[in-house]
Write a protein that holds these residues in place. Structure first.
Motif, PDB file in Angstrom:
ATOM      1  N   ALA A 126       0.840  -1.194   0.000  1.00 18.12           N
ATOM      2  CA  ALA A 126       0.000   0.000   0.000  1.00 18.12           C
ATOM      3  C   ALA A 126       0.875   1.244   0.000  1.00 18.12           C
ATOM      4  O   ALA A 126       2.081   1.188   0.272  1.00 18.12           O
ATOM      5  N   HIS A 127       0.248   2.371  -0.288  1.00 16.76           N
ATOM      6  CA  HIS A 127       0.991   3.634  -0.326  1.00 16.76           C
ATOM      7  C   HIS A 127       1.661   3.915   1.007  1.00 16.76           C
ATOM      8  O   HIS A 127       2.820   4.357   1.053  1.00 16.76           O
ATOM      9  N   ALA A 128       0.956   3.640   2.101  1.00 14.66           N
ATOM     10  CA  ALA A 128       1.529   3.879   3.426  1.00 14.66           C
ATOM     11  C   ALA A 128       2.724   2.962   3.681  1.00 14.66           C
ATOM     12  O   ALA A 128       3.702   3.364   4.324  1.00 14.66           O
ATOM     13  N   GLU A 129       2.670   1.727   3.173  1.00 15.52           N
ATOM     14  CA  GLU A 129       3.789   0.804   3.362  1.00 15.52           C
ATOM     15  C   GLU A 129       5.011   1.245   2.565  1.00 15.52           C
ATOM     16  O   GLU A 129       6.157   1.117   3.029  1.00 15.52           O
ATOM     17  N   LEU A 130       4.781   1.791   1.372  1.00 11.18           N
ATOM     18  CA  LEU A 130       5.900   2.346   0.614  1.00 11.18           C
ATOM     19  C   LEU A 130       6.536   3.509   1.378  1.00 11.18           C
ATOM     20  O   LEU A 130       7.762   3.657   1.418  1.00 11.18           O
ATOM     21  N   GLY A 131       5.678   4.333   1.982  1.00 13.78           N
ATOM     22  CA  GLY A 131       6.197   5.431   2.782  1.00 13.78           C
ATOM     23  C   GLY A 131       7.003   4.944   3.975  1.00 13.78           C
ATOM     24  O   GLY A 131       8.019   5.557   4.339  1.00 13.78           O
ATOM     25  N   THR A 132       6.581   3.846   4.574  1.00 15.98           N
ATOM     26  CA  THR A 132       7.328   3.280   5.697  1.00 15.98           C
ATOM     27  C   THR A 132       8.714   2.816   5.250  1.00 15.98           C
ATOM     28  O   THR A 132       9.713   3.041   5.939  1.00 15.98           O
ATOM     29  N   ILE A 133       8.778   2.161   4.087  1.00 17.26           N
ATOM     30  CA  ILE A 133      10.071   1.718   3.575  1.00 17.26           C
ATOM     31  C   ILE A 133      10.983   2.909   3.311  1.00 17.26           C
ATOM     32  O   ILE A 133      12.194   2.858   3.561  1.00 17.26           O
ATOM     33  N   GLU A 134      10.414   4.006   2.836  1.00 12.35           N
ATOM     34  CA  GLU A 134      11.215   5.174   2.507  1.00 12.35           C
ATOM     35  C   GLU A 134      11.732   5.904   3.746  1.00 12.35           C
ATOM     36  O   GLU A 134      12.543   6.829   3.625  1.00 12.35           O
ATOM     37  N   THR A 135      11.272   5.500   4.946  1.00 10.82           N
ATOM     38  CA  THR A 135      11.832   6.097   6.166  1.00 10.82           C
ATOM     39  C   THR A 135      13.203   5.522   6.503  1.00 10.82           C
ATOM     40  O   THR A 135      13.922   6.083   7.324  1.00 10.82           O
ATOM     41  N   VAL A 136      13.556   4.396   5.887  1.00  9.23           N
ATOM     42  CA  VAL A 136      14.900   3.850   6.080  1.00  9.23           C
ATOM     43  C   VAL A 136      15.889   4.773   5.378  1.00  9.23           C
ATOM     44  O   VAL A 136      15.650   5.185   4.233  1.00  9.23           O
ATOM     45  N   PRO A 137      17.005   5.157   6.004  1.00 15.07           N
ATOM     46  CA  PRO A 137      17.987   6.010   5.326  1.00 15.07           C
ATOM     47  C   PRO A 137      18.336   5.452   3.959  1.00 15.07           C
ATOM     48  O   PRO A 137      18.602   4.254   3.807  1.00 15.07           O
ATOM     49  N   ARG A 138      18.345   6.320   2.962  1.00 14.99           N
ATOM     50  CA  ARG A 138      18.522   5.874   1.575  1.00 14.99           C
ATOM     51  C   ARG A 138      19.797   5.048   1.400  1.00 14.99           C
ATOM     52  O   ARG A 138      19.803   4.030   0.707  1.00 14.99           O
ATOM     53  N   GLY A 139      20.877   5.466   2.018  1.00 14.85           N
ATOM     54  CA  GLY A 139      22.138   4.746   1.868  1.00 14.85           C
ATOM     55  C   GLY A 139      22.128   3.369   2.477  1.00 14.85           C
ATOM     56  O   GLY A 139      23.016   2.559   2.196  1.00 14.85           O
ATOM     57  N   ALA A 140      21.119   3.073   3.313  1.00 12.37           N
ATOM     58  CA  ALA A 140      21.023   1.766   3.944  1.00 12.37           C
ATOM     59  C   ALA A 140      20.096   0.830   3.191  1.00 12.37           C
ATOM     60  O   ALA A 140      19.920  -0.318   3.588  1.00 12.37           O
ATOM     61  N   ASP A 175      21.205  -1.413   8.821  1.00 12.75           N
ATOM     62  CA  ASP A 175      20.763  -0.313   9.658  1.00 12.75           C
ATOM     63  C   ASP A 175      19.628  -0.808  10.566  1.00 12.75           C
ATOM     64  O   ASP A 175      18.742  -1.544  10.123  1.00 12.75           O
ATOM     65  N   PRO A 176      19.616  -0.420  11.863  1.00  8.34           N
ATOM     66  CA  PRO A 176      18.534  -0.865  12.764  1.00  8.34           C
ATOM     67  C   PRO A 176      17.148  -0.505  12.241  1.00  8.34           C
ATOM     68  O   PRO A 176      16.193  -1.267  12.441  1.00  8.34           O
ATOM     69  N   ARG A 177      17.058   0.646  11.592  1.00  9.86           N
ATOM     70  CA  ARG A 177      15.743   1.039  11.058  1.00  9.86           C
ATOM     71  C   ARG A 177      15.298   0.070   9.968  1.00  9.86           C
ATOM     72  O   ARG A 177      14.100  -0.203   9.819  1.00  9.86           O
ATOM     73  N   HIS A 178      16.256  -0.466   9.232  1.00 14.21           N
ATOM     74  CA  HIS A 178      15.959  -1.457   8.200  1.00 14.21           C
ATOM     75  C   HIS A 178      15.290  -2.692   8.812  1.00 14.21           C
ATOM     76  O   HIS A 178      14.255  -3.164   8.330  1.00 14.21           O
ATOM     77  N   ARG A 179      15.884  -3.215   9.880  1.00 15.57           N
ATOM     78  CA  ARG A 179      15.302  -4.397  10.534  1.00 15.57           C
ATOM     79  C   ARG A 179      13.927  -4.078  11.116  1.00 15.57           C
ATOM     80  O   ARG A 179      13.003  -4.905  11.069  1.00 15.57           O
ATOM     81  N   GLU A 180      13.786  -2.886  11.669  1.00 15.78           N
ATOM     82  CA  GLU A 180      12.511  -2.506  12.281  1.00 15.78           C
ATOM     83  C   GLU A 180      11.400  -2.445  11.242  1.00 15.78           C
ATOM     84  O   GLU A 180      10.291  -2.961  11.457  1.00 15.78           O
ATOM     85  N   ALA A 182      11.372  -3.956   8.294  1.00 17.34           N
ATOM     86  CA  ALA A 182      11.128  -5.309   7.788  1.00 17.34           C
ATOM     87  C   ALA A 182      10.210  -6.083   8.722  1.00 17.34           C
ATOM     88  O   ALA A 182       9.292  -6.793   8.278  1.00 17.34           O
ATOM     89  N   ALA A 183      10.434  -5.960  10.039  1.00 15.32           N
ATOM     90  CA  ALA A 183       9.579  -6.655  11.002  1.00 15.32           C
ATOM     91  C   ALA A 183       8.157  -6.112  10.954  1.00 15.32           C
ATOM     92  O   ALA A 183       7.183  -6.868  11.050  1.00 15.32           O
ATOM     93  N   ARG A 184       8.026  -4.797  10.802  1.00 15.78           N
ATOM     94  CA  ARG A 184       6.692  -4.192  10.784  1.00 15.78           C
ATOM     95  C   ARG A 184       5.911  -4.628   9.546  1.00 15.78           C
ATOM     96  O   ARG A 184       4.698  -4.899   9.628  1.00 15.78           O
ATOM     97  N   LEU A 185       6.571  -4.695   8.401  1.00 12.91           N
ATOM     98  CA  LEU A 185       5.879  -5.038   7.156  1.00 12.91           C
ATOM     99  C   LEU A 185       5.843  -6.538   6.903  1.00 12.91           C
ATOM    100  O   LEU A 185       5.158  -6.994   5.978  1.00 12.91           O
TER     101      LEU A 185
END
Length: 483
Positions: A126-140, A175-180, A182-185
């Motif tokens: 969903a659009h919101a899930e794409l937005g959640t993925i984009e919260t991960v720092p781009r370089g990570a 990146d920790p945000r990456h794992r977070e 992934a777990a959420r989605l």
């Protein structure tokens, strides 16, 4: 998604070759008998290669190669039928998910030259899930690493290898945000490919997400790599078309009025859409002496830059003739026809010019091969009875009688081009009937606003909207409401 772990191994190009099929490199590694089919459904166990005669083993591998090539052919056939960037990106995601065996994914389209357009498309997200993925720092992220590592077109010496993350929970350096996220989605692994070639440069990246720890085997990697190289070339062609369409649309808008004049006794609204090839439909509204108003719509034959240039010249000429002799619409169109015949003998055009006196609610108009205006009011919805006439440039001498019209207070006169009728896809008589029905159904609350009248007619007549990316005619609708 990305990590600092080593990327996947490059494809082994030492496998046997077969003839090319449908322009696709047929160097597809022969899978072992235990390789599951591309649908992702596990196959039953079969004897190993060692247990088979040499001839049977070769036939089995040949059959597998032919199957893979057939799959690629079918997928690329579907891809080349797409006509817009969004449609093509969705097709790439769907085909890639079947090739790598993932359920979800996302494509980030971001041309390296920075000229756009840029977009992100999701598959099963969903659009919101794409937005959640984009919260991960781009370089990570894997797509970020691929995009940032690709230069502009003409400077790609080596396209980066795919990035595979087999298990987000155990992958080192994430990146920790990456794992977070992934777990959420609820995804556990990812596989990312660049959408880039040496010729096209960097266009974007595609990422597929697995629900469980996994990564595609060598055969799947090779197949999706072949597909994505073809897809990148197709996306590059669509990008050129999209940019050309935007440029044509911009030029067309610049050739039309930047704003409509304010004349006492009348309210104006205009709607215009340029087709993807850029046509020559136009409109104009200009104040004239003694509180009068000139209204015009027209269409020049042809498409592309030449039609736009001719449209600009024709509109500018009509403005000059309208200022000099606007009270006589027949004279205005006669002068325009003579100019067109002398300066552009290979081109024809339709036009309608109306000389309006809002204070007297009086209109005198003449048309040259153009569709008749439509009057919309509380007590009537009817086409103006104009005489049949040829388009400009079709006869050695053009002339047609003018028509006088007296709109009642609150009535709106609609001027439009043939593109509005052709966009319906119906025969012309049926299109006229649909236009009349659409105008008749304008809600009473909207009839005091010419913009609302125009919008209602467009929504009713063309429920799918005026998408400029969709192949079709230019559309012009000019509404004048008399007080």
């Amino acid at each position: 998604m990305a990590s600092n772990a080593p990327v996947g191994k490059p494809t082994d190009m030492s496998a046997p070759h077969m003839p090319k099929v449908a322009g696709i490199d047929s160097t597809v590694p022969g899978p072992p008998h235990t390789t599951p089919p591309l649908s992702g459904v596990p196959s039953a166990a079969t004897p190993s290669d060692a247990a088979l005669p040499a001839g049977a083993m070769i036939q089995d591998r040949l059959a597998a190669w032919v199957s893979d090539l057939t799959t690629l052919h079918e997928l690329t056939e579907r891809l080349i039928r797409t006509s817009s960037l969004d449609e093509a990106l969705r097709e790439v995601l769907g085909a890639g998910s079947a090739l790598v065996g993932a359920r979800r994914g996302m494509a980030v389209f971001e041309p390296a030259d920075g000229l756009g357009p840029a977009t992100t498309i999701g598959l099963g997200l969903a659009h919101a899930e794409l937005g959640t993925i984009e919260t991960v720092p781009r370089g990570a992220t894997s797509y970020g690493r691929l995009l940032d590592g690709l230069p502009e077109p003409g400077h790609v010496e080596r396209v980066p290898a795919p990035i595979a993350i087999r298990d987000v929970r155990t992958e080192e350096g994430l990146d920790p945000r990456h794992r977070e996220v992934a777990a959420r989605l609820g995804y556990a692994a990812s596989y990312a490919l660049p959408l880039a070639t040496e010729d096209a440069g960097r266009l974007g990246a595609a990422v597929w997400l697995y629900d469980e720890p996994a990564e595609p085997d060598e055969r799947r990697r090779h197949l999706v790599g072949l597909y994505c190289r073809f897809a990148t070339e197709h996306l590059a062609r669509l990008l050129q078309v999209e940019r050309a369409r935007v440029q044509v649309s911009t030029v067309a808008e610049e050739l039309l009025p930047s704003r409509l004049p304010r004349v006492p006794g009348v309210q104006l609204a205009a709607r215009h859409s340029t087709g993807p090839m850029g046509g020559g439909d136009w409109y104009d509204a200009l104040p004239l002496p003694d509180g009068a108003l000139g209204l015009a719509v027209g269409s020049v034959s042809g498409t592309g830059p030449s039609a736009l240039a001719a449209m600009g010249r024709l509109r500018a000429s009509l403005r000059a003739y309208a200022v000099m002799e606007g009270e006589d619409p027949v004279a205005v169109l006669s002068d325009l026809e003579l100019l067109l015949r002398l300066t552009e003998p290979a081109r024809s055009a339709t036009a309608l010019f109306a000389y309006a006196e809002p204070a007297q609610r009086r209109i005198v108009l003449a048309g040259a091969g153009h569709a008749p205006p439509l009057v919309v009011g509380d007590r009537r919805t009817e086409f103006v009875e104009t005489s049949l006439s040829a388009p400009l440039g079709m006869l050695s001498c053009w002339e047609a009688p003018s028509v006088e019209l007296s709109p009642a207070p609150g009535e709106t006169v609609l001027l439009y081009t043939d593109g509005l009728l052709r966009r319906t896809g119906d025969a012309m008589d049926r299109a006229f009937a649909r236009l009349h029905a659409a105008a008749s159904s304008v809600p009473k609350a909207d009839r005091g606003d010419p913009g609302a009248v125009a919008d209602h007619v467009l929504r009713t007549l063309l429920p799918e909207g005026l998408d400029p990316a969709v192949d079709g005619e230019d559309v012009v609708l000019l509404a004048a409401r008399f007080e």
